[in-house]
Write an enzyme that holds these catalytic residues in place. Sequence first.
Site, mmCIF file in Angstrom:
data_model
loop_
_atom_site.group_PDB
_atom_site.id
_atom_site.type_symbol
_atom_site.label_atom_id
_atom_site.label_comp_id
_atom_site.label_asym_id
_atom_site.label_seq_id
_atom_site.Cartn_x
_atom_site.Cartn_y
_atom_site.Cartn_z
ATOM 1 N N HIS A 63 -4.978 6.366 7.956
ATOM 2 C CA HIS A 63 -4.361 5.497 6.958
ATOM 3 C C HIS A 63 -2.857 5.441 7.218
ATOM 4 O O HIS A 63 -2.219 6.443 7.559
ATOM 5 C CB HIS A 63 -4.596 6.041 5.546
ATOM 6 N N GLU A 105 1.003 5.719 0.511
ATOM 7 C CA GLU A 105 0.378 6.986 0.878
ATOM 8 C C GLU A 105 1.028 8.063 0.014
ATOM 9 O O GLU A 105 2.225 7.984 -0.304
ATOM 10 C CB GLU A 105 0.556 7.297 2.361
ATOM 11 N N ASP A 136 -2.148 -0.657 6.577
ATOM 12 C CA ASP A 136 -3.145 -1.008 5.567
ATOM 13 C C ASP A 136 -2.725 -2.243 4.768
ATOM 14 O O ASP A 136 -3.567 -3.058 4.368
ATOM 15 C CB ASP A 136 -3.372 0.172 4.618
ATOM 16 N N ASP A 160 0.855 -1.180 0.000
ATOM 17 C CA ASP A 160 0.000 0.000 0.000
ATOM 18 C C ASP A 160 0.893 1.231 0.000
ATOM 19 O O ASP A 160 2.047 1.176 0.451
ATOM 20 C CB ASP A 160 -0.919 0.008 1.230
ATOM 21 N N HIS A 184 -3.659 10.676 6.156
ATOM 22 C CA HIS A 184 -2.587 9.804 6.670
ATOM 23 C C HIS A 184 -1.764 10.421 7.804
ATOM 24 O O HIS A 184 -0.952 9.719 8.419
ATOM 25 C CB HIS A 184 -1.657 9.365 5.539
#
Length: 235
Positions: free
Chosen positions: A150, A9, A155, A7, A57
């Site tokens: 997040h 960000e 995640d 994942d 985030h």
Amino acid sequence: MREIIFDTETTGFDPATGDRMVEIGCIEMIGRVMTGNHYHAYFNPLRPMPAAAEQVHGLSDRFLSDKPVFADKADELLAFLGDSPLVAHNASFDFGFLNHELQYCGRTAVSMDRMVDTVALARVKNPGAKLSLDALCSRYGIDRSHRVKHGALLDAELLAQLYIELTGGRQIGLGLADNGVSDKVVDQTDDSSVQTSKIFRPARAHSASTEELVRHADFVAKIKDALWLQTGSSL
């Protein structure tokens, strides 16, 4: 098979307009089992963090100011990824940022043939349902109570659990071969308990007895205006 669940960000939604990756988290799985190996890094995007993205985030300009740029970590990341399939949620988004960063620093883009999108998998298994990571974790009973904001590694860990559910559930990998059961166990099987030939039995009689036929005729005789009597047919 080795797979990487990952994942990212970012500072926004579109690398083509100048948005950059600021975090990546990768989880290694072999045979759909998490090995405990992972890769995690923050990157200085060399641009201000929009307030809307920071709300998602929590990564501020100040926090990222002393982090390495992506180019300084690219080879390390590529070494961890290897040539394994890469699993992500809404994978085209994460692949888009990953490949933009790789090409930006002169590395070869990751082939899209390696992409596995859990949104696509979830859409097939749960048509019409909400497909966000939060919604699917709730649907499959995956604990996300510790997910306040997040985070790429967090995640990725949740996604790894979801991926297991979407591809067969908790019993993946429990086959005899996968668990290393030796041939000795098979050799010790009692062959006498195994039926090796069919036993043929004569067919049972299904004709009605004389008594049953009499009782049936008496019952039919009590039916008024029977259709078969009007048409001249008989039982």
